[in-house]
Design a protein around this motif. Structure first.
Motif, PDB file in Angstrom:
ATOM      1  N   MET A 179       0.822  -1.202   0.000  1.00 19.29           N
ATOM      2  CA  MET A 179       0.000   0.000   0.000  1.00 19.29           C
ATOM      3  C   MET A 179       0.865   1.266   0.000  1.00 19.29           C
ATOM      4  O   MET A 179       0.529   2.232  -0.632  1.00 19.29           O
ATOM      5  CB  MET A 179      -0.937  -0.032   1.215  1.00 19.29           C
ATOM      6  CG  MET A 179      -1.960   1.072   1.217  1.00 19.29           C
ATOM      7  SD  MET A 179      -3.119   0.931  -0.132  1.00 19.29           S
ATOM      8  CE  MET A 179      -4.617   0.792   0.756  1.00 19.29           C
ATOM      9  N   ASP A 180       1.970   1.209   0.711  1.00 19.13           N
ATOM     10  CA  ASP A 180       2.887   2.350   0.762  1.00 19.13           C
ATOM     11  C   ASP A 180       3.435   2.682  -0.628  1.00 19.13           C
ATOM     12  O   ASP A 180       3.588   3.840  -0.983  1.00 19.13           O
ATOM     13  CB  ASP A 180       4.039   2.044   1.718  1.00 19.13           C
ATOM     14  CG  ASP A 180       4.282   3.151   2.711  1.00 19.13           C
ATOM     15  OD1 ASP A 180       3.434   4.042   2.829  1.00 19.13           O
ATOM     16  OD2 ASP A 180       5.343   3.102   3.366  1.00 19.13           O
ATOM     17  N   GLN A 181       3.724   1.636  -1.406  1.00 14.76           N
ATOM     18  CA  GLN A 181       4.235   1.824  -2.754  1.00 14.76           C
ATOM     19  C   GLN A 181       3.183   2.492  -3.635  1.00 14.76           C
ATOM     20  O   GLN A 181       3.507   3.363  -4.444  1.00 14.76           O
ATOM     21  CB  GLN A 181       4.635   0.475  -3.340  1.00 14.76           C
ATOM     22  CG  GLN A 181       5.993   0.465  -3.946  1.00 14.76           C
ATOM     23  CD  GLN A 181       6.384  -0.928  -4.405  1.00 14.76           C
ATOM     24  OE1 GLN A 181       5.595  -1.867  -4.371  1.00 14.76           O
ATOM     25  NE2 GLN A 181       7.611  -1.059  -4.833  1.00 14.76           N
ATOM     26  N   ASP A 182       1.939   2.088  -3.495  1.00 13.61           N
ATOM     27  CA  ASP A 182       0.842   2.696  -4.254  1.00 13.61           C
ATOM     28  C   ASP A 182       0.730   4.179  -3.934  1.00 13.61           C
ATOM     29  O   ASP A 182       0.566   5.008  -4.820  1.00 13.61           O
ATOM     30  CB  ASP A 182      -0.486   2.002  -3.960  1.00 13.61           C
ATOM     31  CG  ASP A 182      -0.564   0.595  -4.545  1.00 13.61           C
ATOM     32  OD1 ASP A 182       0.227   0.286  -5.467  1.00 13.61           O
ATOM     33  OD2 ASP A 182      -1.403  -0.181  -4.064  1.00 13.61           O
ATOM     34  N   ARG A 183       0.800   4.507  -2.664  1.00 10.84           N
ATOM     35  CA  ARG A 183       0.699   5.909  -2.241  1.00 10.84           C
ATOM     36  C   ARG A 183       1.852   6.730  -2.819  1.00 10.84           C
ATOM     37  O   ARG A 183       1.648   7.839  -3.297  1.00 10.84           O
ATOM     38  CB  ARG A 183       0.672   6.014  -0.729  1.00 10.84           C
ATOM     39  CG  ARG A 183       0.503   7.428  -0.240  1.00 10.84           C
ATOM     40  CD  ARG A 183       0.406   7.512   1.278  1.00 10.84           C
ATOM     41  NE  ARG A 183       0.276   8.876   1.695  1.00 10.84           N
ATOM     42  CZ  ARG A 183      -0.862   9.542   1.796  1.00 10.84           C
ATOM     43  NH1 ARG A 183      -1.998   8.952   1.491  1.00 10.84           N
ATOM     44  NH2 ARG A 183      -0.887  10.793   2.187  1.00 10.84           N
ATOM     45  N   GLN A 184       3.058   6.179  -2.801  1.00  8.18           N
ATOM     46  CA  GLN A 184       4.211   6.882  -3.355  1.00  8.18           C
ATOM     47  C   GLN A 184       4.036   7.121  -4.848  1.00  8.18           C
ATOM     48  O   GLN A 184       4.372   8.195  -5.354  1.00  8.18           O
ATOM     49  CB  GLN A 184       5.495   6.098  -3.089  1.00  8.18           C
ATOM     50  CG  GLN A 184       5.948   6.161  -1.649  1.00  8.18           C
ATOM     51  CD  GLN A 184       7.175   5.297  -1.390  1.00  8.18           C
ATOM     52  OE1 GLN A 184       7.436   4.350  -2.131  1.00  8.18           O
ATOM     53  NE2 GLN A 184       7.908   5.627  -0.345  1.00  8.18           N
ATOM     54  N   LEU A 185       3.516   6.145  -5.556  1.00 15.04           N
ATOM     55  CA  LEU A 185       3.283   6.284  -6.986  1.00 15.04           C
ATOM     56  C   LEU A 185       2.243   7.367  -7.263  1.00 15.04           C
ATOM     57  O   LEU A 185       2.430   8.215  -8.144  1.00 15.04           O
ATOM     58  CB  LEU A 185       2.829   4.947  -7.582  1.00 15.04           C
ATOM     59  CG  LEU A 185       2.604   4.916  -9.087  1.00 15.04           C
ATOM     60  CD1 LEU A 185       3.875   5.276  -9.832  1.00 15.04           C
ATOM     61  CD2 LEU A 185       2.108   3.552  -9.515  1.00 15.04           C
ATOM     62  N   ILE A 186       1.173   7.370  -6.504  1.00 17.33           N
ATOM     63  CA  ILE A 186       0.127   8.387  -6.663  1.00 17.33           C
ATOM     64  C   ILE A 186       0.678   9.775  -6.354  1.00 17.33           C
ATOM     65  O   ILE A 186       0.438  10.730  -7.097  1.00 17.33           O
ATOM     66  CB  ILE A 186      -1.089   8.052  -5.774  1.00 17.33           C
ATOM     67  CG1 ILE A 186      -1.786   6.795  -6.291  1.00 17.33           C
ATOM     68  CG2 ILE A 186      -2.057   9.225  -5.709  1.00 17.33           C
ATOM     69  CD1 ILE A 186      -2.793   6.199  -5.337  1.00 17.33           C
TER      70      ILE A 186
END
Length: 69
Positions: free
Chosen positions: A1-8
C-alpha cells in the motif's frame, strides 16, 4: 500500500508542476486574474475548469505578447 501511495504522490507532483491557478498565471503573465479567466473561457490559453477553478497549463506562451501583436 505504501508503494501505491508513493506512486500516486509522484503522479500528483508531476501534474502540479505543470499547472497554475488563474492568480498564479496573472502574476506570471502581468495580467489581471479576471483577464486570465476570460482567456481561459475563450480558449485563448490551454486550461481546464474543475468546479469553479481554472487550471492553466504553465508551459505556454504569455498571451499578453499575442495580444500586443
Amino acid at each position: 500500500m505504501d508503494q501505491d501511495r508513493q506512486l500516486i504522490e509522484s503522479d500528483m507532483d508531476y501534474i502540479m508542476e505543470r499547472i497554475m491557478t488563474t492568480e498564479e498565471a496573472a502574476e506570471a503573465w502581468g495580467l489581471s486574474p479576471v483577464r486570465i479567466k476570460h482567456l481561459c473561457s475563450d480558449e485563448k490559453v490551454v486550461a481546464r475548469k474543475r468546479g469553479k477553478t481554472w487550471l492553466v497549463y504553465k508551459n505556454q506562451p504569455n498571451p499578453k505578447q499575442k495580444e500586443s501583436e
